[in-house]
Design a protein around this motif. Sequence first.
Motif, short mmCIF file in Angstrom:
data_model
loop_
_atom_site.label_atom_id
_atom_site.label_comp_id
_atom_site.label_asym_id
_atom_site.label_seq_id
_atom_site.Cartn_x
_atom_site.Cartn_y
_atom_site.Cartn_z
N GLU A 45 55.61 25.70 24.00
CA GLU A 45 56.35 24.49 24.38
C GLU A 45 55.40 23.42 24.91
N GLN A 46 54.44 23.84 25.75
CA GLN A 46 53.47 22.90 26.32
C GLN A 46 52.58 22.30 25.23
N LEU A 47 52.10 23.13 24.30
CA LEU A 47 51.27 22.63 23.22
C LEU A 47 52.02 21.61 22.37
N LEU A 48 53.25 21.92 22.02
CA LEU A 48 54.06 21.01 21.22
C LEU A 48 54.29 19.69 21.96
N HIS A 49 54.65 19.79 23.23
CA HIS A 49 54.88 18.59 24.05
C HIS A 49 53.63 17.73 24.11
N ASP A 50 52.49 18.36 24.43
CA ASP A 50 51.25 17.62 24.59
C ASP A 50 50.74 17.04 23.27
N ALA A 51 51.10 17.66 22.15
CA ALA A 51 50.71 17.14 20.83
C ALA A 51 51.72 16.11 20.32
N LEU A 53 54.82 16.75 19.29
CA LEU A 53 55.51 17.31 18.12
C LEU A 53 56.80 18.01 18.53
N THR A 54 57.75 18.02 17.62
CA THR A 54 58.94 18.83 17.80
C THR A 54 58.67 20.21 17.19
N PRO A 55 59.45 21.20 17.56
CA PRO A 55 59.29 22.50 16.91
C PRO A 55 59.40 22.39 15.38
#
Length: 115
Positions: A45-51, A53-55
């Motif tokens: 979740e953190q990686l997606l948020h920081d990038a 991006l949505t799932p």
Amino acid sequence: MHATIWHNPDCGTSRKTLAILEETKGVVVDVIAYRTQPFAREKLEQLLHDAGLTPREALRTRGSPAEELGLIEGASPEQILDAMVEHPNLVERPFVETAKGVRLCRPQEKVYEIL
């Protein structure tokens, strides 16, 4: 600088991204083979948020069970995240994290944005 790559050695883009990291002076690389060390949900979740991006944007559809799992159409972000944690090959690769941010490095040159 420290960099962490969530790496799949069978993926050409992942190998090229790792090579860039290893060849960049001053970068210490931590390699996580995410197929054998799956993502913790919170970290994903953190990686997606920081990038940014949505799932769904990080969902790998080629060479993965995404279609069989019903994730292509109609799945919620939560359902996609749950499936990604259970089936790491659903996550597009490679993700790289440094102190400057997180990128899904497709193409591999995107890694330069955070070096």
